[in-house]
Write an enzyme that holds these catalytic residues in place. Structure first.
Site, short mmCIF file in Angstrom:
data_model
loop_
_atom_site.label_atom_id
_atom_site.label_comp_id
_atom_site.label_asym_id
_atom_site.label_seq_id
_atom_site.Cartn_x
_atom_site.Cartn_y
_atom_site.Cartn_z
N ASN A 162 0.82 -1.24 0.01
CA ASN A 162 0.03 0.16 0.01
C ASN A 162 1.08 1.19 0.01
O ASN A 162 1.38 1.76 1.05
CB ASN A 162 -0.86 -0.18 1.33
CG ASN A 162 -1.84 1.17 1.56
OD1 ASN A 162 -1.64 2.35 0.56
ND2 ASN A 162 -2.59 1.17 2.31
N CYS B 40 -2.62 5.03 0.11
CA CYS B 40 -3.52 5.44 1.03
C CYS B 40 -3.27 6.93 1.22
O CYS B 40 -2.25 7.55 1.54
CB CYS B 40 -3.12 4.81 2.52
SG CYS B 40 -4.60 5.71 3.64
N THR C 145 -7.98 4.99 -2.93
CA THR C 145 -9.22 5.98 -2.85
C THR C 145 -8.58 7.41 -3.49
O THR C 145 -7.55 7.54 -3.54
CB THR C 145 -9.48 6.26 -1.66
OG1 THR C 145 -8.57 6.56 -0.62
CG2 THR C 145 -10.43 4.95 -1.06
N GLY D 5 -14.83 1.45 -7.26
CA GLY D 5 -16.23 1.49 -7.55
C GLY D 5 -16.84 0.64 -8.31
O GLY D 5 -18.11 0.59 -9.00
N GLY E 6 -14.41 -3.33 -2.81
CA GLY E 6 -14.40 -2.96 -1.48
C GLY E 6 -15.59 -2.47 -0.99
O GLY E 6 -16.57 -3.16 -0.54
C1 LIG Z 1 -13.17 1.55 4.76
C2 LIG Z 1 -12.09 1.74 3.89
C3 LIG Z 1 -10.82 1.37 4.39
C4 LIG Z 1 -9.59 1.27 3.46
N1 LIG Z 1 -8.76 0.93 3.84
C5 LIG Z 1 -7.26 0.48 3.07
C6 LIG Z 1 -6.57 0.02 3.26
O1 LIG Z 1 -6.14 -0.45 4.52
N2 LIG Z 1 -5.55 -0.40 2.45
C7 LIG Z 1 -5.81 -0.11 1.16
O2 LIG Z 1 -4.56 -0.39 0.32
N3 LIG Z 1 -6.70 0.38 0.47
C8 LIG Z 1 -7.70 0.55 1.53
N4 LIG Z 1 -8.94 1.33 1.23
C9 LIG Z 1 -9.03 1.39 -0.41
C10 LIG Z 1 -9.86 0.18 -0.84
O3 LIG Z 1 -9.07 -0.79 -0.79
C11 LIG Z 1 -10.09 0.44 -2.52
O4 LIG Z 1 -8.87 1.00 -3.15
C12 LIG Z 1 -11.13 1.80 -2.69
O5 LIG Z 1 -11.95 1.71 -1.57
C13 LIG Z 1 -11.65 1.76 -3.92
O6 LIG Z 1 -12.70 0.55 -4.21
P1 LIG Z 1 -14.01 0.58 -4.00
O7 LIG Z 1 -14.81 1.60 -4.59
O8 LIG Z 1 -14.52 -0.90 -4.19
O9 LIG Z 1 -14.05 0.67 -2.37
C14 LIG Z 1 -9.85 1.46 2.01
C15 LIG Z 1 -11.12 1.86 1.53
C16 LIG Z 1 -12.33 1.79 2.46
C17 LIG Z 1 -13.56 2.45 2.10
#
Ligand SMILES: Cc1cc2nc3c(=O)[nH]c(=O)nc-3n(C[C@H](O)[C@H](O)[C@H](O)COP(=O)(O)O)c2cc1C
Ligand SMILES: Cc1cc2nc3c(=O)[nH]c(=O)nc-3n(C[C@H](O)[C@H](O)[C@H](O)COP(=O)(O)OP(=O)(O)OC[C@H]3O[C@@H](n4cnc5c(N)ncnc54)[C@H](O)[C@@H]3O)c2cc1C
Ligand SMILES: Cc1cc2nc3c(=O)[nH]c(=O)nc-3n(C[C@H](O)[C@H](O)[C@H](O)COP(=O)(O)OP(=O)(O)OC[C@H]3O[C@@H](n4cnc5c(N)ncnc54)[C@H](O)[C@@H]3O)c2cc1C
Ligand SMILES: Cc1cc2nc3c(=O)[nH]c(=O)nc-3n(C[C@H](O)[C@H](O)[C@H](O)COP(=O)(O)O)c2cc1C
Ligand code: FES
Ligand code: FES
Lengths: 299, 258, 299, 258
Positions: C121, C124, C187, C238, C259
């Site tokens: 990662n 973040c 994100t 998404g 996610g």
């Molecule tokens: C509550 C939450 C916690 C997350 N924690 C991490 C994390 O610890 N490490 C990481 O690489 N991405 C983390 N992400 C990012 C997700 O893995 C993902 O890349 C991002 O949310 C986009 O995908 P989605 O739209 O399907 O949620 C987190 C996302 C959310 C919503």
């Protein structure tokens, strides 16, 4: 209200590229309540733009790649004249070019039509050699801004792209070159693919995202720019209702521009500026400037 | 909305240069005069009137339309719509007159279908360059049809305006017009002289980019109305004093005079 | 299906930070159909994360700033063991650190629990000194990746942030350092403000946008990375339905991570992997890899 | 949803350390046992059971709750919810037993209100450390109330479990339990020994981050169920063999044994 060198009729401004191709359309948006209007971005030579599809509504916003179609500054002076003859809201001429010389050529070329302000588009994410191609380099942005500021006698605003690692460094470059305001944001780089045909949906294959999806991105950019800069920030991106505009103002915007939301409601400007007034009254404020950047103080 | 992936289910050759494409996508709510943006994959997306709930009728004029003519049954196009403001549907007691030139019959034909289904009397003046190109004559079966052809190969030799000049329009409550802009403008002038333009509706064409009333490519002088959103159908009264008949803009926004 | 060195049970993978804090939760997502699971990002020392609100649903997505809460690698080995004991889908350990040494320390510290793969990662957007703070610098990303690749004997994936001027330069850095796959995107930097109190909504004031709003951004990143790189790209951002996953795969993804969509449906993995199969059948393909990147050929 | 900006309209001091805050925001659809995330601006956001359609009942224990105690009528908090799975509402013919300890009476009281309104008989075992801290005793007016206090300052000296040990639970169709986890676990053990735990529902507490079932902070071993989404109310059967009564996790995810 006076913002960044021009007298707005209210804090809602028509964003560039929306209903900004003709003087008549600009005047219409002014009649619909826009506190100022920004023209379609105008360049040095006529441009047809990309092939269609050039704008499509997606699940939570729009994606577009118009490709900066415009009749060039010589073709557009007449339209500015028409718009100015039909409205008393200020007219902001959005311009683009591939380098400082082109930007300055366009600005000078439009001066005779007496725009109230220039907005430099260094941020369109899908026009090879223009827009964000120049707007991701602080030095280029500095040079372009300084050159236009030098050439014109009206305020110069600079519109930034969010598609950079650090928007504040670009904002600082523009500010130090004499920009009267920073406008943020242009569209967010994006793409949509039709899963049945396999084709990317836009004629240009990719484009820029606008509308509700980009509001949190815009709010963050405005928040950061407000903290980093002394000049006013104009907030744009995903504003569809008074609440959105207020959120942007609390983040640090002195005024807001509205683009895609014209799709759902051409009267959006009246609604939003009234809504801002209602909010100000409810919470006991007199002016928009009283709440600009207020979120920075809430800790 | 994203374009709806639509399969061609039938192709009717209306004339050498005009084909009707039927799709497996049906726009049941569409009002005659409304259009769809037709995406020809890899080429372009262009506006086309719905000539029926699931059909468009295309004249071959350039890139996109030529590409369409290469497609066969089972091939696909992307359709977004229906968009824009269509024609006012006539009331049951109303007398109507249709004036259509060339492929301009496409938006008028679905209106004629409605009029016929309701059993109202509807008269038609249908024109084209030659007899081969008379579009949808069989769909204007709701009343008398006067045909004009530029070359006199069928019906009256000349233009629809010649026929109109001799027609008493005071009998009609509503007049529906579509065709090349020069033709429509001449119709407009004739009707205006009779003060009948306010009961006429014209379906306009302009260069469309977004097709949804945002980009401004199709806005008309002097009011800034968008043909794609506020039109494509306009009442004659709305067109008075406008650019209609005088000029349009190309894709860069430059004026092109007719 | 074999993707980037590991045998996925299907192309849908649980994304990091979602239901990934305990072995039991990871195993549950595997039961719910995930083809592989990624753990919450684990660091060198225990971290409580930011104050709440740490995740809020917005109009067209979610905004979060958890602040990388985690019990450190020593606390987390047990959870990986539990997960692996309860499922046969591969487990991908997401890790973070402030520099190459920390990343490597964490990776080595977790090795005893036998993760099938590591996901770095470097993306973040809201953890000072971690994540995107390192992931915007190609040289740092290269150094970190090379160091972890060197220290472990399982594939190493690198997860990128979209909040950069050019994501492909970061992707290239990771690839040349030995990454087996690139995961995109984390994100999108964003912010939301409560207009009534004036407070930014997240405890951390700003955070990362996820959910439907970011899909077009993710599709574009995946499309560009697919073109720029030779290693597989894992698409994330998404995805809420089979169509979204297919769009990402056509853009260039070899598999997808999911996610936020777990919020609406914890059975999302089954639904999406079934939907992908139905699509493949309908269009006469046999494997997901047959359609990976197909949109690049449609011209 | 974004937090709803909610004005405090009334504050009731239930005991020196417990206050009920009433708001101008009403959650009409909320089921007893559901919770809201309460955002104390500038401090933190914490879960609180709805002790009524527009109220929460708060025990002062740390940062956020202390800050709440500094707020007065007219001040605001942000409320998101209602979230989670609440209690099963008893059927009309059912006999119910409420077991509440300390501020654990908060989620049970709205159930007692319903039972009373329906005229069902509901018996209560209500415990606290001392007589000052007996919460909502007047709301449990739907039947016999047995009071226990740790210090014997009112009712029976001792714990709710002492009272429960002597209560014949076979009379009850549903048993609702909330209080400190140690207490709930003892209740669970007593009921389990009688095989009555499957007709009991327990309202659990865990450290919440998202509150909406995404982040996994509150997931329980061994099934990975989320207290914020799959709970906070669980049937005793679901809790068998789980971490319940043994450990929870802190905000970093580390296990903390009770
Ligand atoms: C509550 C939450 C916690 C997350 N924690 C991490 C994390 O610890 N490490 C990481 O690489 N991405 C983390 N992400 C990012 C997700 O893995 C993902 O890349 C991002 O949310 C986009 O995908 P989605 O739209 O399907 O949620 C987190 C996302 C959310 C919503
Ligand atoms: C509301 C509306 C309804 C229409 N309905 C029909 C119909 O039912 N049947 C039919 O045959 N034609 C219809 N047209 C015209 C049709 O859109 C053009 O013929 C078509 O776009 C030509 O595309 P092309 O690529 O083949 O031509 P090109 O080679 O691109 O250009 C030839 C000419 O077509 C026109 N054109 C091209 N692109 C566009 C565009 N995006 N928007 C508008 N005009 C364009 C221009 O006048 C141009 O000069 C309609 C146009 C409008 C605005
Ligand atoms: C579903 C649910 C319903 C609850 N209902 C009530 C209620 O009706 N009345 C009441 O007084 N209390 C209730 N609580 C407990 C309440 O959330 C904590 O007392 C509160 O969070 C303490 O916050 P603080 O900042 O004052 O304490 P802190 O100083 O932050 O910490 C003290 C303790 O409070 C708990 N806590 C802190 N933050 C959280 C959090 N985000 N999530 C869960 N626990 C936390 C932890 O156990 C921590 O050790 C409920 C908890 C849950 C999970
Ligand atoms: C169809 C369309 C055309 C646009 N053209 C321009 C342009 O020419 N110059 C420019 O600076 N921005 C252009 N933009 C960006 C908008 O001005 C605005 O920055 C962006 O759309 C975000 O605002 P919104 O969400 O309110 O639309 C365009 C946007 C759209 C949707
Ligand atoms: S085509 Fe864009 S406004 Fe009409
Ligand atoms: S608190 Fe996030 S899943 Fe329960």
């Amino acid at each position: 209200m006076k913002v960044a060198g021009i007298e707005l009729k209210n804090p809602t401004i028509l964003a560039s590229g929306i209903m900004g191709t003709t003087g008549a359309a600009l005047a219409r948006m002014s009649r619909n309540g826009a506190g100022a209007v920004v023209t379609k971005s105008i360049g040095p030579v006529p441009k047809k733009g990309h092939n269609n599809p050039s704008m499509v509504e997606l699940e939570c916003g729009y994606i577009n790649a118009m490709g900066l179609p415009n009749p060039s500054y010589s073709g557009f002076c007449e339209e500015i004249g028409i718009a100015k003859g039909k409205m008393d809201a200020p007219l902001i001429a959005s311009i683009f070019g591939g380098n400082a010389a082109e930007f300055t050529e366009v600005a000078k070329g439009l001066l005779s039509s007496k725009p109230d302000c220039f907005e430099l588009n260094v941020s369109c994410p899908h026009a090879e050699g223009y827009g964000a191609s120049v707007g991701t380099d602080p030095d280029l942005v500095h040079e372009i801004t300084a050159s236009v500021v030098d050439a014109v006698d009206v305020p110069v605003w600079v519109k930034l792209t969010p598609n950079v690692t650090d928007i504040t460094s670009i904002g600082r470059a523009a500010e130090s070159a004499g920009a009267s305001a920073i406008v943020a944001i242009n569209t967010v780089r994006g793409m949509a693919i039709d899963i049945h045909s396999g084709y990317p949906i836009l004629g240009n294959r990719f484009g820029g995202l606008s509308g509700p999806a980009v509001k949190p991105v815009a709010v963050k950019c405005v928040y950061d720019l407000y903290e980093a800069l002394d000049v006013p920030v104009i907030g744009v991106g995903g504003i569809t209702c008074p609440e959105d505009a207020i959120e942007m103002i609390l983040a640090g915007a002195s005024a807001v521009e509205i683009g895609s939301a014209v799709h759902d409601d051409t009267q959006i400007f009246v609604k939003i500026s009234k809504g801002i007034d209602t909010y100000l009254q409810k919470y006991g404020y007199s002016y928009t400037e009283d709440i600009t950047g207020l979120s920075h103080e809430m800790i | 909305m994203r374009p709806i992936h639509s399969k061609i289910t039938e192709i009717v050759e209306e004339s050498p240069n005009v084909r009707t494409f039927f799709f497996d996508t049906q726009f049941d709510e569409a009002i005659p005069g409304q259009f769809v943006m037709v995406w020809v994959h890899g080429t372009d997306e262009v506006p086309m009137t719905l000539s029926g709930k699931n059909s468009i009728t295309v004249q071959k004029v350039g890139d996109a339309t030529s590409r369409m003519f290469e497609l066969g049954i089972g091939d696909h196009m992307g359709l977004r719509g229906p968009f824009g403001r269509g024609f006012t549907i006539p009331g049951n007691g109303e007398n109507v007159l249709f004036i259509a030139g060339g492929v301009g019959a496409a938006p008028i034909a679905p209106l004629a279908d409605i009029v016929k289904a309701r059993g109202i009397e509807g008269r038609t003046i249908l024109g084209s360059r030659c007899c081969d190109e008379l579009l949808f004559r069989e769909r204007f079966a709701c009343g008398r049809v006067d045909i004009t052809t530029d070359d006199g190969s069928e019906g009256r030799g000349g233009f629809v305006t010649d026929q109109l000049a001799e027609t008493d329009t005071s009998d009609y409550d509503r007049i529906y017009v579509c065709g090349p802009e020069i033709m429509m403008y001449k119709v407009f002038e004739i009707l205006k002289a009779r003060n009948a333009h306010v009961k006429a509706e014209f379906s306009l064409h302009r260069y469309f980019k977004c097709g949804i009333g945002v980009c401004g490519a199709c806005s008309m002088d002097p009011d800034g109305l968008c043909v794609c959103r506020d039109g494509p159908v306009f009442n004659g009264g709305e067109l008075e004093g406008s650019e209609f008949g005088h000029y349009e803009r190309d894709s860069s926004g430059r004026k092109c005079h007719f």
